[in-house]
Write an enzyme that holds these catalytic residues in place. Structure first.
Site, short mmCIF file in Angstrom:
data_model
loop_
_atom_site.label_atom_id
_atom_site.label_comp_id
_atom_site.label_asym_id
_atom_site.label_seq_id
_atom_site.Cartn_x
_atom_site.Cartn_y
_atom_site.Cartn_z
N SER A 177 0.84 -1.19 0.00
CA SER A 177 0.00 0.00 0.00
C SER A 177 0.88 1.25 0.00
O SER A 177 1.64 1.47 -0.94
CB SER A 177 -0.95 -0.04 1.19
OG SER A 177 -1.96 0.93 1.07
N ASP A 274 -9.64 -3.88 -5.44
CA ASP A 274 -8.82 -2.86 -4.80
C ASP A 274 -8.95 -1.53 -5.53
O ASP A 274 -8.93 -1.48 -6.77
CB ASP A 274 -7.36 -3.32 -4.82
CG ASP A 274 -6.48 -2.61 -3.82
OD1 ASP A 274 -6.48 -1.36 -3.83
OD2 ASP A 274 -5.79 -3.28 -3.05
N HIS A 304 -8.57 -4.47 -0.79
CA HIS A 304 -7.30 -3.91 -0.36
C HIS A 304 -6.86 -4.49 0.98
O HIS A 304 -7.60 -4.48 1.95
CB HIS A 304 -7.42 -2.38 -0.25
CG HIS A 304 -6.11 -1.70 -0.01
ND1 HIS A 304 -5.15 -1.57 -0.99
CD2 HIS A 304 -5.59 -1.11 1.11
CE1 HIS A 304 -4.11 -0.92 -0.50
NE2 HIS A 304 -4.35 -0.65 0.77
#
Length: 333
Positions: A177, A274, A304
C-alpha cells in the site's frame, strides 16, 4: 492465523456512539464467518477524512503482530530519526539476500511492528534478512521525510552488509500500500543515483495521486481503503490536494515519472476489488513498455490489504502470498 489490525470499529468513522456500536457489532459478526469465506468483501470501509480522526485511527491500526519462531528480531535507531526492525532467521546462510520492507497505512498511520509476523515469515521461508522500516508519518512529516527515512535504512543496510552477512548485489525493496509507494519511489531514486536495488516488490501499491481526480472507480475501493481515505492520505503526504498538473517533485508520486526505463525488475500484486487496481496495472504496463521486467498478480475477489487480515487462511490470500514469496525467492533468495 495472523493477528488482524483492529480496523472495523473505525468504519465508517464517526464520533457518534451509535455508529461506533454498529461497527463493533459488525466486527463481532465478521469473527463468526468461516475462514474460507473471508476473502469476500466483508470488511467495512475506512472513512479517514480529517486530521482529528488520526489519533483514533492510529490507535486502531498498526497493532504489533508476533514474529514466528526461528527468527531473531532486533531494533536499531537511525541517526535521522527513524528506526529499523531487523528480522534474521536462525541458521541463515551468509551472505544472503536482503529485503528492505516498508509498512502500509496511507503514510499517515501504521508501525513497522504491525508487519513483524509477515517480515519474520519472509525471513524464515526465504532465508533472507528483512529490514523493516519504522518511518516517520505524515502529515506531521510529509514528503520527502518518509522517503528519506527509507533511503537511510537502505544506506545503513548497504554499509553494514558485510557485518550482517548480506550480499549487496541481492538487496530488494518492497512494501504494501503506502509502503509500496515508498518502495517504488526508492527504486526510482536509487536508480537515478547510480546504485539501483536488485528488485522491487510492490504489494497493492499506492502509486498515483491522480486516482483521486476520478469519480468512477468501477465499483472498486468500496471495502477497507476508500476514495475519501485515499484523498486524505495523499493530501497529507504531498501537502496539497491532487491536481492533474499539481505535482512535479521527483519521487513524490511514482506514477508521474515520465521515463521508467532502467528501473529494477518488479512484481506488482493487487486484488481486482482494490481501489489501486487500475493505477497498479497501468504502472506495470508502463514498466514493461520501458523494457523493465514486471510480473503481475491480480487476485480475483480480493479487496485492499485482505491478506494482512487473513494471511494464508483463505484460498485467495494464500495464493496471493505464495506468489509474493515466489517472486522474492526468485529475485534474491
Amino acid at each position: 492465523m495472523t493477528p488482524r489490525p483492529r480496523l472495523l470499529p473505525l468504519a465508517p468513522i464517526t464520533l457518534g456512539a451509535t455508529a461506533v456500536g454498529a461497527a463493533l457489532a459488525r466486527a463481532r459478526a465478521v469473527r463468526e464467518v468461516p475462514r474460507a469465506m473471508r476473502i469476500a468483501p466483508l470488511w467495512a470501509p475506512l472513512a479517514l477524512t480529517h486530521p482529528a480522526l488520526l489519533p483514533l485511527a492510529r490507535r486502531a491500526y498498526g497493532i504489533p503482530t508476533k514474529p514466528v519462531d526461528g527468527v531473531e528480531v532486533t531494533v536499531r535507531g537511525l541517526p535521522g530519526g527513524a528506526a529499523v526492525r531487523v528480522h534474521g532467521p536462525v541458521g541463515r546462510q551468509h551472505p544472503s539476500g536482503a529485503l528492505v520492507w516498508v509498512h502500509g497505512g496511507g503514510t499517515v498511520m501504521g508501525t513497522a511492528a504491525q508487519d513483524d509476523r509477515l517480515c519474520s515469515e519472509l525471513a524464515r521461508d526465504l532465508g533472507v534478512l528483512v529490514v523493516n522500516v519504522d518511518y516517520r508519518l505524515a502529515p506531521e512529516h510529509p514528503f520527502p521525510t518518509p522517503l528519506d527515512d527509507c533511503a537511510e535504512a537502505l544506506e545503513w543496510l548497504r554499509a553494514a552488509a558485510a557485518d550482517l552477512g548480506v550480499d549487496p548485489a541481492r538487496i530488494a525493496v518492497g512494501g504494501a500500500s503506502a509502503g509500496g509507494l515508498l518502495a517504488a519511489a526508492l527504486a526510482q531514486r536509487t536508480a537515478d543515483e547510480g546504485s539501483p536495488v536488485a528488485f522491487q516488490l510492490l504489494v497493492y501499491p499506492m502509486l498515483d495521486d491522480r486516482t483521486n481526480l476520478r469519480s468512477d472507480h468501477g465499483g472498486r475501493g468500496r471495502f477497507l481503503w476508500t476514495p475519501p481515505s485515499n484523498r486524505f492520505a495523499w493530501n497529507s503526504y504531498l501537502g496539497h490536494a491532487p491536481a492533474e498538473d499539481g505535482e512535479d517533485r521527483p519521487y513524490a508520486v511514482p506514477a508521474r515519472r515520465a521515463d521508467l526505463a532502467g528501473l529494477p525488475p518488479a512484481w506488482i500484486g493487487v486484488g481486482d476489488l482494490d481501489l489501486f487496481h487500475d493505477e497498479d496495472l497501468e504502472y506495470a504496463a508502463r514498466l514493461r513498455a520501458a523494457g523493465v521486467a514486471c510480473d503481475v498478480h491480480v487476485e480475483p475477489g480480493m479487496y485492499h490489504a485482505a491478506d494482512a487480515f487473513l494471511g494464508d487462511t483463505a484460498p485467495g490470500t494464500a495464493r496471493f502470498r505464495a506468489a509474493m514469496r515466489a517472486a522474492v525467492r526468485a529475485a534474491i533468495g
